[in-house]
Design an enzyme around this catalytic site. Structure first.
Site, short mmCIF file in Angstrom:
data_model
loop_
_atom_site.label_atom_id
_atom_site.label_comp_id
_atom_site.label_asym_id
_atom_site.label_seq_id
_atom_site.Cartn_x
_atom_site.Cartn_y
_atom_site.Cartn_z
N THR A 250 1.00 -1.15 -0.01
CA THR A 250 0.21 0.33 -0.03
C THR A 250 0.79 1.23 0.04
O THR A 250 1.85 1.39 0.95
CB THR A 250 -0.88 -0.09 1.48
OG1 THR A 250 -1.82 -1.33 1.06
CG2 THR A 250 -1.99 1.05 1.27
N LEU B 156 -6.43 -7.96 1.39
CA LEU B 156 -6.81 -9.10 2.47
C LEU B 156 -7.05 -8.77 3.78
O LEU B 156 -6.49 -7.61 4.18
CB LEU B 156 -5.70 -10.27 2.02
CG LEU B 156 -4.42 -10.03 2.74
CD1 LEU B 156 -4.17 -10.06 4.06
CD2 LEU B 156 -3.38 -11.00 1.98
N GLU C 74 -6.76 -9.66 7.77
CA GLU C 74 -6.36 -10.65 8.88
C GLU C 74 -7.36 -11.39 9.34
O GLU C 74 -8.57 -11.00 9.57
CB GLU C 74 -5.54 -9.89 9.80
CG GLU C 74 -4.14 -9.03 9.48
CD GLU C 74 -3.47 -8.66 10.45
OE1 GLU C 74 -3.50 -8.83 11.70
OE2 GLU C 74 -2.73 -7.53 10.04
N LYS D 110 -6.83 1.19 -3.27
CA LYS D 110 -6.68 0.52 -2.16
C LYS D 110 -6.92 1.77 -0.90
O LYS D 110 -7.49 1.22 0.10
CB LYS D 110 -5.31 0.27 -2.20
CG LYS D 110 -4.69 -0.36 -0.75
CD LYS D 110 -5.51 -1.37 -0.16
CE LYS D 110 -5.08 -1.68 1.32
NZ LYS D 110 -4.47 -2.88 1.44
N PHE E 143 -19.24 -3.35 8.58
CA PHE E 143 -18.61 -2.25 9.11
C PHE E 143 -19.52 -1.28 9.50
O PHE E 143 -19.15 -0.03 9.72
CB PHE E 143 -17.73 -1.71 7.86
CG PHE E 143 -16.40 -2.44 7.90
CD1 PHE E 143 -16.50 -3.85 7.39
CD2 PHE E 143 -15.27 -1.99 8.23
CE1 PHE E 143 -15.33 -4.60 7.37
CE2 PHE E 143 -13.97 -2.77 8.33
CZ PHE E 143 -14.13 -4.16 7.82
N CYS F 22 -3.51 -1.59 9.47
CA CYS F 22 -3.62 -0.89 8.00
C CYS F 22 -4.91 0.35 7.97
O CYS F 22 -4.36 1.40 7.72
CB CYS F 22 -4.56 -1.94 7.32
SG CYS F 22 -3.50 -3.07 6.15
N LYS G 98 -3.20 3.65 9.73
CA LYS G 98 -1.86 4.29 8.97
C LYS G 98 -2.37 4.66 7.78
O LYS G 98 -1.96 5.80 7.34
CB LYS G 98 -1.03 2.91 8.97
CG LYS G 98 0.07 3.07 8.00
CD LYS G 98 0.70 1.83 7.63
CE LYS G 98 0.10 0.95 6.48
NZ LYS G 98 0.71 0.78 5.37
N LYS H 13 -8.32 -6.99 16.50
CA LYS H 13 -9.65 -7.69 16.48
C LYS H 13 -9.56 -9.05 16.37
O LYS H 13 -8.38 -9.74 16.81
CB LYS H 13 -9.99 -7.55 15.05
CG LYS H 13 -9.02 -8.08 13.88
CD LYS H 13 -9.67 -7.96 12.46
CE LYS H 13 -8.94 -8.98 11.44
NZ LYS H 13 -9.39 -8.47 10.22
N ARG I 299 -0.70 -4.24 16.55
CA ARG I 299 -0.49 -2.86 16.14
C ARG I 299 -1.67 -1.78 16.14
O ARG I 299 -2.95 -2.28 15.65
CB ARG I 299 0.07 -3.03 14.55
CG ARG I 299 1.43 -3.46 14.58
CD ARG I 299 1.63 -3.71 12.93
NE ARG I 299 0.56 -4.68 12.16
CZ ARG I 299 0.79 -4.71 11.07
NH1 ARG I 299 1.63 -4.04 10.35
NH2 ARG I 299 0.13 -5.88 10.59
C1 UDX Z 1 -8.58 -3.77 6.70
C2 UDX Z 1 -9.21 -4.10 5.28
O1 UDX Z 1 -10.50 -4.70 5.56
C3 UDX Z 1 -8.51 -4.78 4.37
O2 UDX Z 1 -9.11 -4.69 3.15
C4 UDX Z 1 -7.28 -4.34 3.92
O3 UDX Z 1 -6.55 -4.86 3.24
C5 UDX Z 1 -6.33 -4.12 5.47
O4 UDX Z 1 -7.42 -3.58 6.37
P1 UDX Z 1 -7.81 -5.40 8.71
O5 UDX Z 1 -7.08 -4.57 9.22
O6 UDX Z 1 -7.45 -6.87 8.70
O7 UDX Z 1 -8.07 -5.32 7.04
O8 UDX Z 1 -9.27 -5.61 9.49
P2 UDX Z 1 -10.48 -5.47 9.44
O9 UDX Z 1 -11.43 -6.51 9.53
O10 UDX Z 1 -10.94 -4.39 8.30
O11 UDX Z 1 -10.81 -4.78 10.83
C6 UDX Z 1 -10.29 -3.20 10.92
C7 UDX Z 1 -10.76 -2.88 12.19
O12 UDX Z 1 -12.00 -2.35 12.28
C8 UDX Z 1 -10.76 -3.60 13.55
O13 UDX Z 1 -9.95 -3.04 14.58
C9 UDX Z 1 -12.00 -3.93 13.83
O14 UDX Z 1 -12.46 -4.37 15.18
C10 UDX Z 1 -12.95 -2.62 13.36
N1 UDX Z 1 -14.28 -2.83 12.90
C11 UDX Z 1 -14.71 -3.51 12.00
C12 UDX Z 1 -15.28 -1.96 14.06
O15 UDX Z 1 -14.93 -1.36 14.92
N2 UDX Z 1 -16.53 -2.19 13.57
C13 UDX Z 1 -16.91 -2.87 12.39
O16 UDX Z 1 -18.24 -3.14 12.13
C14 UDX Z 1 -16.06 -3.70 11.52
#
Ligand code: UDX
Length: 438
Positions: free
Chosen positions: A124, A155, A157, A209, A254, A265, A268, A328, A335
């Site tokens: 990214t 993707l 995590e 992205k 979300f 991600c 940052k 999560k 991080r």
């Molecule tokens: C994210 C993007 O989803 C992914 O497409 C990108 O490539 C990298 O960043 P990730 O960081 O693995 O992926 O986590 P994600 O499942 O997106 O959750 C991000 C954060 O949002 C978590 O801390 C989660 O707890 C929070 N979250 C998610 C909420 O607080 N509420 C929600 O409804 C959904």
């Protein structure tokens, strides 16, 4: 047809990509400059937690399709397509992303590229990086048939294997038909399964992205802003979110209110995006992201305030149990973890904090050595005066209020992820508090 791929950088993204591309039948050689990491991966030992990935890694090491090296010379000789998967962390004390790993990978690889190949950026990056890298590559590579493509990675995590094998979409930024043709070969299996492909120029591919992550962060902060209003009015944000979700223009994903987003991600990426917009003279276009970030941070402050209030106004010498350290569930990543941030702040305010997480304890200990750590949820809750549920692991959602109640000194719980049934806990004589609910 393309047969031999290399993956430069074997962190989260690179290790997953290398193992999954081998799983799809390619011969893959992964490179990292860290010999320790390469040694572990070559032995089938994944340095992070990701469901399903260890099996894919080991299977493809055993069948010989996947190998690892620290030698750029070896990958330059081997690869027809080189995937660039190095990290682009936030610079210390700045919003901007640090792209120095991208530059150093290109400067190491390019002079060794004596025959035609495609270098594919997956990291990214700030928009504009691909054009700059493309020039650098042309300048340094001896072969005139070395080209760049940009192929951002989406993707998540916890779902990394399925997101790589069967992504929602593929985005490829190219400068020639040849590059597009090679990318279509590499992703032939996904395309045959109907995964949509968007082919674009470099800046569009780079922007997809960061704008996707900006949108996701905005959605979470939107519902958390509504939670703030709910708190001021006695409304229930979980009902509000449910009602909004039935509108398929809005959708329920979300839109989960709670402690907000963290991880390597979203936080940052939105900050780097704002920094880049400033450089491009369009900072106003993204000024709303400053508020998205601020709303997100305010949820952590609210969480600390709620817990302190339950303890009568001070944490000093009080026992606090924190359930969750990962940013999560289904991850060991701490991080920018909201959970760990809240735990550390309560510790700073004098609380005696014990944290438990099913997977992230080792990382949490390294990041916050001053905190206490428990062996299990029940262990961490022993004699606690308040329990904070901050990462919604399944085992926390399934906790029995009576069993936990037998361990604690006071039956106080704050549900930071709106994941428990308030009635069940209140019936068991717990004082139940949550973010955005009366
Ligand atoms: C994210 C993007 O989803 C992914 O497409 C990108 O490539 C990298 O960043 P990730 O960081 O693995 O992926 O986590 P994600 O499942 O997106 O959750 C991000 C954060 O949002 C978590 O801390 C989660 O707890 C929070 N979250 C998610 C909420 O607080 N509420 C929600 O409804 C959904």
């Amino acid at each position: 047809m393309v047969q031999r791929l290399t993956v430069i950088g074997t962190g989260y993204l690179g290790a997953t990509h290398a193992a999954c591309m081998a799983e799809l039948g390619f011969e893959v050689l992964g490179l990292d400059v860290l010999p320790d990491r390469i040694e572990r991966l070559a032995a089938g030992d994944l340095p992070f937690y990701e469901p399903g990935l260890p099996e894919v890694l080991r299977r493809n090491l055993e069948n010989g399709r996947l190998r690892f090296t620290t030698s750029y010379k070896e990958i330059a000789e081997f690869g027809e397509v080189h995937f660039l998967c190095v990290g682009t962390p936030q610079k210390p004390n700045e919003y901007a992303a640090d792209v120095s790993f991208v530059d150093s990978a290109i400067t190491s690889l390019a002079p060794l590229l004596t025959r035609g190949c495609l270098v594919v950026g997956k990291s990214t990056v700030p928009v504009g990086t691909a054009s700059r890298v493309s020039e650098l590559l042309r300048r340094l590579a001896p072969s005139p048939e070395v080209e760049l493509a940009w192929n951002p990675e989406f993707l998540r995590e916890g779902y990394a294997v399925q997101d790589t094998l069967r992504p929602d979409r593929l985005v490829v930024g190219v400068e020639s038909e040849r590059a597009e043709r090679i990318m279509r070969e590499v992703y032939a299996r996904q395309l045959a399964e109907g995964v949509p492909l968007v082919v674009s120029d470099f800046p569009t591919a780079e922007l997809v992205k960061v704008s996707a992550n900006a949108f996701l962060a905005t959605k979470i902060s939107f519902i958390n802003a509504m939670a703030e209003v709910c708190e001021a009015t006695g409304a229930d944000v979980t009902k509000l979110s449910q009602a909004l979700s039935y509108d398929d223009r809005i959708g329920g994903k979300f839109l989960g209110p709670g402690l907000g987003f963290g991880g390597g991600c979203l936080p940052k990426d939105i900050r780097a995006f704002m920094a880049r917009a400033g450089e491009l003279g369009v900072d106003q276009a993204l000024s709303f992201l400053r508020e998205v970030d601020a709303i997100n941070i305010r949820r952590r402050i609210r969480m600390v305030d709620l817990a302190r209030h339950l303890l009568g106004g001070s944490f000093r010498g009080r026992k606090v149990c924190v359930l969750g350290a990962a940013f999560k569930p289904n991850s060991d990543d701490v991080r920018d973890s909201p959970a760990l941030d809240v735990a550390a702040e309560i510790r700073r305010q004098g609380g005696d904090v014990t944290v438990y997480d099913p997977q992230a304890l080792d990382n949490a200990r390294k990041a916050q050595p001053d905190l206490g750590f428990g062996e299990s949820a029940l262990d961490a809750a022993t004699d606690a005066e308040v329990v904070l549920l901050l990462t919604e692991w399944k085992e926390f959602r399934e906790l029995d209020p009576e069993v936990l109640g037998a361990r604690v000194r006071e039956r106080n719980i704050v549900d930071g992820r709106n994941t428990l049934d308030p009635e069940r806990w209140r019936t068991a004589n717990w004082t139940y508090k949550a973010l955005g609910r009366p």
